[in-house]
Design a protein around this motif. Structure first.
Motif, short mmCIF file in Angstrom:
data_model
loop_
_atom_site.label_atom_id
_atom_site.label_comp_id
_atom_site.label_asym_id
_atom_site.label_seq_id
_atom_site.Cartn_x
_atom_site.Cartn_y
_atom_site.Cartn_z
N THR A 1 0.48 4.44 11.51
CA THR A 1 0.58 3.51 10.38
C THR A 1 2.03 3.52 9.89
O THR A 1 2.60 4.58 9.64
CB THR A 1 -0.35 3.93 9.23
OG1 THR A 1 -1.70 3.86 9.67
CG2 THR A 1 -0.18 3.02 8.03
N SER A 2 2.61 2.34 9.75
CA SER A 2 4.01 2.20 9.33
C SER A 2 4.10 1.57 7.95
O SER A 2 3.29 0.72 7.58
CB SER A 2 4.80 1.34 10.33
OG SER A 2 4.87 1.97 11.59
N GLU A 3 5.10 2.00 7.20
CA GLU A 3 5.35 1.45 5.86
C GLU A 3 6.84 1.17 5.74
O GLU A 3 7.67 2.01 6.11
CB GLU A 3 4.91 2.46 4.80
CG GLU A 3 5.06 1.96 3.38
CD GLU A 3 4.55 2.95 2.35
OE1 GLU A 3 4.76 2.72 1.15
OE2 GLU A 3 3.96 3.98 2.76
N LEU A 4 7.18 0.01 5.21
CA LEU A 4 8.58 -0.37 5.05
C LEU A 4 9.24 0.46 3.96
O LEU A 4 8.73 0.55 2.85
CB LEU A 4 8.67 -1.85 4.71
CG LEU A 4 10.07 -2.44 4.57
CD1 LEU A 4 10.82 -2.36 5.89
CD2 LEU A 4 10.02 -3.86 4.08
N LEU A 5 10.36 1.08 4.28
CA LEU A 5 11.13 1.83 3.29
C LEU A 5 12.18 0.93 2.62
O LEU A 5 12.30 0.88 1.40
CB LEU A 5 11.85 3.01 3.94
CG LEU A 5 11.09 4.32 4.12
CD1 LEU A 5 11.98 5.34 4.81
CD2 LEU A 5 10.61 4.85 2.78
#
Length: 310
Positions: A162-166
């Protein structure tokens, strides 16, 4: 009962296609991998691999084991998450894979935030290219990875992650401070410095030059972005993200002997934090993610760029 470490090794072989690639990822020799798989074959009672050219192919029996291994590892991740949630306080070792410019921009603030808000978390960091980091996070070599995505070049998607934009990070033309050049098209005659051919950033940057109407004269191929800055100060041209710059203040850039100009369309790369889905709620991993987010405002961005959240 089959040995879980050997089953995980078989899964790695399936993902990477060769014993050599698996050995490199696991920091072992190819012969050590081969010996472990031979032992697993004896445990299972049937061949698990067959050679196809330079690669290896898994037998039907091996594919069954691989699918079961994926499920077992997911369940173990989920169990570990449930246990750490009972404990409540973020603590223990967290392994982070990060690439060079993100490490420079984000690590100081991240470590300061952890020291204040989650002092029992021990962050172990390895600098590695994003695509390898994603693969090794998937295979549990790391707990989190900082990845990047250039415009029209997307990071690999894995159902386990799961990826989340920083944030988003402006991409710039970097030249000597004294250069009269004001836009990319005027840099056609300069010697250029790029990263190695294995880097997405190099492909993207070369395509920017081609879109501006010229084929860059590549004189230097160097992965260290600090060296890119030194070469730019000496008269070369480079395309670098703001994270790699010593500052975003024009006066401070001039003191370093360089200037940074926006590229056509003012493109930005996206910076992601990625974790295995079953681990996302572990208190220590949540603490590291929060620390990375807290570090973003202190990261260098040029005036006019966008600080996002992903």
């Amino acid at each position: 009962m089959y040995d879980l470490r050997r089953l995980a090794m078989l899964l790695e072989i399936h993902e990477r296609g060769t014993l050599a690639a698996t050995a490199k990822a696991l920091h072992l020799t190819s012969s050590a991998i081969s010996q472990q798989i031979t032992t697993l074959e004896k445990e299972v009672g049937t061949p698990l691999l067959r050679k196809v050219g330079r690669r290896v192919e898994l037998t039907t029996e091996a594919l069954i084991l691989v699918e079961s291994t994926r499920n077992i590892l997911k369940e173990l991740d989920a169990a570990h998450t449930r246990i750490t949630l009972l404990e409540g306080v973020p603590a223990g070792q967290v392994r982070l894979a990060i690439f060079q410019s993100a490490a420079k921009a984000l690590l100081p603030g991240t470590l300061a935030h952890l020291a204040e808000h989650a002092p029992q978390v021990q962050l172990h960091v390895v600098q590695i290219d994003p695509e390898t980091g994603l693969s090794l996070t998937r295979s549990r070599e790391f707990d989190l990875v900082i990845a990047e995505s250039y415009p029209h070049h997307y990071i690999p998607e894995y159902p386990e992650l799961t990826s989340e934009l920083l944030t988003e990070d402006a991409l710039n033309l970097v030249l000597a401070a004294s250069s009269p050049i004001t836009e990319l098209a005027q840099a056609a005659h300069l010697p250029w410095v790029f990263e190695g051919a294995h880097n997405t950033s190099r492909t993207w940057a070369i395509n920017q030059c081609r879109a501006a109407g010229f084929e860059p004269h590549i004189r230097y191929v160097i992965d260290d972005l600090g060296t890119h800055l030194l070469l730019a100060a000496s008269g070369a041209a480079a395309i670098l993200p703001s994270f790699a710059l010593p500052s975003t203040e024009p006066d401070l850039l001039t003191q370093a002997g360089i200037k940074a100009l926006p590229l056509p369309g003012e493109p930005e790369r996206k910076i992601f934090v990625t974790v295995r889905t079953e681990s996302i709620n572990q208190p220590a991993i949540r603490a590291v993610k929060e620390a990375l987010k807290a570090a973003v405002p202190a990261a260098p961005t040029l005036t006019g760029s966008t600080d996002g959240h992903q």
